[in-house]
Design a protein around this motif. Structure first.
Motif, PDB file in Angstrom:
ATOM      1  N   GLN B 111       0.847  -1.196   0.000  1.00 45.21           N
ATOM      2  CA  GLN B 111       0.000   0.000   0.000  1.00 45.21           C
ATOM      3  C   GLN B 111       0.883   1.247   0.000  1.00 45.21           C
ATOM      4  O   GLN B 111       0.586   2.241  -0.667  1.00 45.21           O
ATOM      5  N   GLU B 134      -3.361  -1.671   7.135  1.00 40.60           N
ATOM      6  CA  GLU B 134      -2.565  -2.904   7.180  1.00 40.60           C
ATOM      7  C   GLU B 134      -1.624  -2.917   8.375  1.00 40.60           C
ATOM      8  O   GLU B 134      -1.306  -3.972   8.909  1.00 40.60           O
ATOM      9  N   GLU B 197      -7.890  -8.907  -2.385  1.00 42.90           N
ATOM     10  CA  GLU B 197      -8.699  -8.349  -1.294  1.00 42.90           C
ATOM     11  C   GLU B 197     -10.195  -8.357  -1.587  1.00 42.90           C
ATOM     12  O   GLU B 197     -11.004  -8.709  -0.728  1.00 42.90           O
ATOM     13  N   GLU B 231     -10.772  -3.783   4.988  1.00 41.80           N
ATOM     14  CA  GLU B 231     -10.563  -4.343   3.642  1.00 41.80           C
ATOM     15  C   GLU B 231     -11.671  -3.891   2.694  1.00 41.80           C
ATOM     16  O   GLU B 231     -11.414  -3.547   1.544  1.00 41.80           O
ATOM     17  N   HIS B 234     -10.547  -0.293   1.616  1.00 42.23           N
ATOM     18  CA  HIS B 234      -9.364  -0.020   0.784  1.00 42.23           C
ATOM     19  C   HIS B 234      -9.268  -0.951  -0.437  1.00 42.23           C
ATOM     20  O   HIS B 234      -8.566  -0.633  -1.398  1.00 42.23           O
TER      21      HIS B 234
HETATM   22 FE   LIG Z   1      -5.934  -5.209   2.834  1.00 41.41          FE
END
Ligand SMILES: [Fe+2]
Ligand SMILES: [Fe+2]
Ligand SMILES: [Zn+2]
Lengths: 103, 498
Positions: B111, B134, B197, B231, B234
């Motif tokens: 990320q 995260e 994800e 999750e 993002h």
């Molecule tokens: Fe994630």
């Protein structure tokens, strides 16, 4: 929350997956209120409740405020929003789950 | 003082691209790290993240999530739940933490790279929140198992696994390095945010949570569903990426990134989620079978989302549907047989009742996988535990790093798909793993499987004790044994007596 299961589900179901909590309970109620023309399907899977309807659903901040009896920021829903089917649109006054294509 | 509504300032605040003056645009955004597809800056400026959040909102909501997760843990830690928890369930937890805790930290780095190297301001913004998410996931999943260390050293793999060369870790790391540590920002947003994800994290973080709640482990189910709420936000940064690529004539490239990553992550999640769901959770606490769960979340929900954003199902969809029926059953047999090489205690757990359940959920199970377990059960009933340990070395797939395997029974379907490249022979479990290799052989060709390492002198001498040490067994903790000390055979013993 009551669980109901339709015999067949269309390919165009969209909506939120909520985990248990005060906000999730209020959200289920608000969704029923904000989508009067829809048949809302609620499926209880213990850690999450799948809430869906043909073509998607909307939830409004105003309705949440009425139900909770306090000011509510749409973002607060995230605490209980573990996922969703379809796509999402976020706005400070509503959240919407939808599908672009009608299959 | 009244605050402006988010929508009144969001677009202006997010417009953070500028024209570099003392470096070139290519220096600022090197294509290998940023966008190898060559789209102009303006194309990426159209990136509009569907799930929006302001920093102020983010802090408030995350604080609430964290205080909830930690306070539930604190409240329940007095209950001594783990002291009397089911061994199969504890194995599920050990597998989860070993596989997931530091993978979260890898995701944090991925990320971070998207937030630096994407040309899309909207992606940089979303990934910045993703990076903090995260970090939270890493912290939670290092902290929660830490208290369990005192009762069982195998929980140390939560932190140590990523620092070992255990075969299961090599498989996970090979995949994660491929899809999120060594790709440009745009490809990462498809491979990590969308395929992984959006497509598959639900299996572990929501599906398995249902089972752990049924086990009475609210600390764990509450913690991982809290993680999943991050999750859900993002992961959305993949969708606009794909839409922009399609609009700019790069659909094939987007599709290929999806196809590679989805398969790679699937191969891992079938083991991580599929085995615990269908074998480790005690029968009475099972909610749905892994296959039913795959149908709800992936075959219906994710595939529907795919078509909505303009991509196709991966080309290997039929092979994937077949793999749902087989892969995790194969690996349950394999992992159980090689149990001394893993850091959890995999229960065989195929007593008469469990077998009936498996047959009902996977018609034909008895006549295929059941036969494999018939031999094992027979050996255990005859008092020949030693015969349940294989004396051979498996063939490892040069892509997924998982032993090559397929459905046993009257028609033995296992075969290996081979490719000769630069004088070396590569073995693959399926046409899909082989196809991935063929897309970019230079990326993959030098990686040695655990078995390669026994023959190339990396593991020296290549004896079982040395192999185990190399894999961290007996170093970090003891290796595995049957989770129920073979008590699941009792039902068969009774049946045989009747
Ligand atoms: Fe994630
Ligand atoms: Fe995460
Ligand atoms: Zn493979």
């Amino acid at each position: 929350m009551t669980a109901s299961k339709p015999a067949t589900r269309s390919k165009n179901m969209a909506g939120p997956l909520l985990r248990g909590g005060e906000i999730a309970v209020a959200a289920c109620e608000a969704i029923q209120e904000d989508n009067p023309e829809k048949q809302v399907v609620i499926e209880d899977h213990r850690t999450y409740v799948r809430v869906e309807a043909e073509g998607g659903l909307i939830i409004r901040r105003k309705t949440m405020e009425e139900i909770l009896g306090r000011p509510f920021r749409m973002q607060e829903l995230e605490v209980n929003l573990t996922g969703f089917s379809g796509q999402i649109e976020t706005d400070e006054n509503y959240m919407r789950w939808y599908l672009k294509l009608d299959l | 003082m009244a605050l402006l509504d988010r929508s009144e300032w969001y677009d202006v605040a997010r417009a953070t691209n500028w024209t570099p003056r003392y470096v070139t645009e290519t220096d600022l955004f090197p294509p290998d790290l940023s966008d190898p597809f060559g789209l102009p800056m303006t194309a990426w400026e159209a990136f509009d993240e569907p799930y929006k959040v302001s920093y102020r909102e983010y802090v408030k909501v995350q604080r609430e999530k964290d205080s909830n997760a930690y306070s539930v843990k604190a409240a329940l830690s007095r209950s001594k739940y783990y002291d009397s928890a089911d061994e199969g369930y504890l194995s599920l937890l050990k597998l989860h933490y070993g596989a997931v805790s530091l993978t979260e930290y890898q995701a944090c780095q991925a990320q971070g790279r998207m937030s630096r190297f994407s040309k899309a301001p909207g992606m940089r913004n979303t990934a910045t929140f993703g990076m903090m998410d995260e970090m939270r996931h890493t912290q939670l999943q290092l902290f929660f198992p830490h208290e369990l260390l005192a009762r069982d050293r195998q929980f140390d793999w939560a932190h140590e696994a990523a620092h070992t060369k255990n075969w299961a870790v090599l498989g996970g790391r090979h995949t994660m390095d491929d899809i999120m540590m060594t790709r440009d920002a745009i490809t990462t947003s498809i491979m990590l945010s969308f395929a992984f994800e959006t497509g598959l994290t639900n299996l572990q973080m929501v599906g398995l949570a249902s089972d752990s709640e049924a086990m009475g482990d609210f600390t764990f189910s509450n913690m991982i569903t809290s993680i999943q709420s991050d999750e859900a936000r993002h992961a959305q940064l993949g969708t606009p990426s794909i839409e922009i690529l399609i609009k700019n004539g790069k659909k094939a490239e987007a599709q290929k990134a999806l196809d590679i990553s989805f398969w790679r992550v699937w191969r891992l999640f079938a083991i991580l989620t599929g085995i615990p769901m269908d074998y480790y959770i005690p029968l009475k606490n099972r909610h749905m079978s892994f296959k039913e769960f795959m149908h709800e979340w992936v075959i219906k929900q994710f595939a529907r989302q795919l078509s909505d954003i303009g991509l196709e199902k991966p080309w290997y969809w039929d092979l994937f549907l077949d793999d749902i029926e087989n892969h995790h059953h194969c690996q349950q047999g394999g992992i159980w047989s090689w149990r001394p090489t893993v850091w959890w205690n995999p229960p065989g757990a195929v007593g008469p009742k469990e077998r009936a359940w498996l047959e009902q959920k996977y018609p034909g199970w008895n006549d295929s996988y059941g036969r494999y377990w018939d031999v094992i059960t027979g050996n255990l009933l005859d008092g020949h535990e030693e015969k349940t340990h294989p004396n051979c070395i498996p063939v490892i797939c040069n892509m997924c790093q998982i032993p090559v395997s397929n459905r046993p029974g009257p028609k033995w379907k296992a075969r290996v798909y081979q490719l000769d490249y630069q004088g070396k022979r590569f073995n693959f479990c399926t046409p899909v793993c082989k196809w991935i290799f063929e897309q970019e052989p230079e990326r993959y060709k030098d990686f040695e499987t655990i078995v390669d390492r026994m023959f190339s002198g990396v593991i020296d001498p290549p004896t079982l004790p040395q192999v185990l040490i190399y894999m961290g067994i007996g170093v970090v903790s003891n290796g595995g044994r049957d989770g129920y000390d073979y008590s699941w055979v009792d039902g068969h013993r009774k049946q045989a007596a009747e």
